[in-house]
Write an enzyme that holds these catalytic residues in place. Structure first.
Site, PDB file in Angstrom:
ATOM      1  N   ARG A 181      51.629 -49.403  58.931  1.00 27.46           N
ATOM      2  CA  ARG A 181      51.046 -49.360  57.591  1.00 27.46           C
ATOM      3  C   ARG A 181      51.770 -50.233  56.585  1.00 27.46           C
ATOM      4  NH1 ARG A 181      49.213 -45.408  59.648  1.00 27.46           N
ATOM      5  NH2 ARG A 181      51.332 -45.225  60.377  1.00 27.46           N
ATOM      6  N   THR A 182      53.092 -50.076  56.520  1.00 19.51           N
ATOM      7  CA  THR A 182      53.793 -50.742  55.427  1.00 19.51           C
ATOM      8  C   THR A 182      53.645 -52.258  55.560  1.00 19.51           C
ATOM      9  OG1 THR A 182      55.303 -48.886  55.323  1.00 19.51           O
ATOM     10  CG2 THR A 182      55.971 -50.878  54.168  1.00 19.51           C
ATOM     11  N   LYS A 202      70.423 -63.086  67.263  1.00 18.89           N
ATOM     12  CA  LYS A 202      71.517 -64.041  67.538  1.00 18.89           C
ATOM     13  C   LYS A 202      72.740 -63.732  66.672  1.00 18.89           C
ATOM     14  CE  LYS A 202      68.261 -67.860  68.199  1.00 18.89           C
ATOM     15  NZ  LYS A 202      67.860 -69.143  67.607  1.00 18.89           N
ATOM     16  N   ARG A 204      62.201 -54.429  55.709  1.00 18.69           N
ATOM     17  CA  ARG A 204      62.491 -53.104  56.276  1.00 18.69           C
ATOM     18  C   ARG A 204      63.654 -53.251  57.234  1.00 18.69           C
ATOM     19  NH1 ARG A 204      58.336 -48.795  58.628  1.00 18.69           N
ATOM     20  NH2 ARG A 204      58.163 -48.525  56.388  1.00 18.69           N
ATOM     21  N   HIS A 242      62.366 -45.446  50.310  1.00 23.31           N
ATOM     22  CA  HIS A 242      61.137 -46.162  50.675  1.00 23.31           C
ATOM     23  C   HIS A 242      60.272 -46.246  49.405  1.00 23.31           C
ATOM     24  CE1 HIS A 242      57.804 -47.716  52.778  1.00 23.31           C
ATOM     25  NE2 HIS A 242      57.715 -46.883  53.790  1.00 23.31           N
TER      26      HIS A 242
HETATM   27  C1  NCD Z   1      57.224 -43.785  56.737  1.00 26.15           C
HETATM   28  C2  NCD Z   1      58.531 -44.522  56.920  1.00 26.15           C
HETATM   29  O1  NCD Z   1      58.572 -45.606  57.498  1.00 26.15           O
HETATM   30  O2  NCD Z   1      59.535 -44.005  56.428  1.00 26.15           O
HETATM   31  N1  NCD Z   1      56.139 -44.545  57.183  1.00 26.15           N
HETATM   32  C3  NCD Z   1      55.488 -45.357  56.308  1.00 26.15           C
HETATM   33  O3  NCD Z   1      56.027 -46.319  55.832  1.00 26.15           O
HETATM   34  N2  NCD Z   1      54.273 -45.013  55.933  1.00 26.15           N
HETATM   35  C4  NCD Z   1      57.224 -42.426  57.294  1.00 26.15           C
HETATM   36  C5  NCD Z   1      57.593 -42.245  58.718  1.00 26.15           C
HETATM   37  O4  NCD Z   1      57.864 -43.212  59.439  1.00 26.15           O
HETATM   38  O5  NCD Z   1      57.605 -41.095  59.149  1.00 26.15           O
END
Ligand code: NCD
Length: 309
Positions: free
Chosen positions: A53-54, A82, A103, A131
């Protein structure tokens, strides 16, 4: 001028967040107005950890704005394999793109990147820490469902220890008057003390419980479910012991208030049974859609762009 980054939801004032949500709401109504705001701009998605999703909602957001996207979706396919540092990676990406979303499994990695970056860096999740863009998504969803934040009773259930979306959301909601939290988790997965202490210092009412039942759901406006964060456990047995600790099903939903909405950042594993999906109070898929609108608003904001009047 130094670029503006997003590391924590507190990087934006309450008024700025409100303005961002207003833009997102306008995007929902008039998407065509925004179709060329980012023509010629590029977003880099630097994902050292899995995501559906993100990453894709960031990419969809940039494409909806007329921009382009580049990036990688796992550490193995980048020079991190590397041994390159995030500081060096972002220095280089600053030459290729106008804005980056990162991320990383290590807490603080996007912050380190932001210190070496010539372009805005967005924290798209750093380990078990924060997040912020999921929080913007959650706030927009709550505002669209309830119309306001003041005085809301928020339940958070599941892995409150490693669940970074929970930490960011509590941080963000703590700024609204009259907010209270009901924290539902197994003993081992209780909220970290740094989050609890911050809430206590602000005088925010918090109730902690192990049960997800009528007594803990009573009076809640929102129930925010989360999955047990398998990848942050030190051993598989602990994960297996805890993974199905909570299962919200249609049976349980019968005991819940009629206007208690269910949110979940997704991915869901077993904590919400699929028989809840058709309940009108289940809003987790709508929430995923809001994620695109708010990321569009965020990208425009950090690039200092707006549609022509
Ligand atoms: C969340 C995350 O990555 O922290 N997912 C997301 O970005 N929607 C929640 C999760 O992974 O449980």
């Amino acid at each position: 001028m130094a670029p503006r980054h997003l590391m924590s939801p507190l990087d934006f004032s309450v008024d700025e967040l409100e303005a961002l949500m207003d833009v997102a709401a306008d995007i929902e109504k008039n998407p065509e107005k925004y179709a060329h705001v980012c023509d010629g701009k590029k977003l880099a998605t630097l994902f050292y950890e899995p995501s559906t999703r993100t990453r894709l909602s960031f990419e969809a957001a940039m494409l909806n704005l007329g921009g382009k996207v580049l990036g990688f979706s796992s550490a193995d396919s980048s020079s991190a394999a590397k041994g390159e540092s995030v500081a060096d990676t972002i220095r280089v990406i600053s030459c290729y793109a106008d804005i980056a979303a990162m991320r990383h499994p290590k807490e603080g990695a996007p912050l380190v990147a932001s210190l070496h970056s010539r372009i805005p860096v967005i924290n798209a999740g750093d380990g078990g820490h924060q997040h912020p863009t999921q929080t913007l998504t959650d706030l927009l969803t709550i505002r669209s469902l309830k119309g306001h934040f003041d005085g809301l009773k928020i339940g958070l259930c599941g892995d409150l220890k490693f669940g970074r979306t929970v930490h960011s959301l509590m941080n963000a909601l703590s700024r609204y008057p009259g907010i209270s939290f009901t924290l539902i988790s197994p003993e081992e997965l209780r909220i970290p003390s740094y989050v609890r202490d911050a809430m206590k210092a602000l005088g925010i009412p918090m109730r902690e419980d192990v049960r997800l039942d009528e007594s803990t759901m009573k009076d809640l406006d929102i129930l925010y479910m989360t999955r047990v964060q398998r990848e942050r456990f030190f051993n598989e047995e602990d994960y297996i012991r805890m993974k199905d600790f909570y299962i919200l099903d249609s049976e349980k939903m019968r005991l819940a208030p009629k206007d208690m909405y269910i949110l979940h950042p997704l991915p869901r594993v077993n904590e919400i049974s699929v028989d809840v999906d058709n309940d009108p109070r289940a809003k987790y898929f709508a929430q995923a859609q809001y994620g695109v609108y708010i990321r569009m608003a965020l990208i425009m904001n950090l690039l200092g762009l707006a549609p022509e009047a």
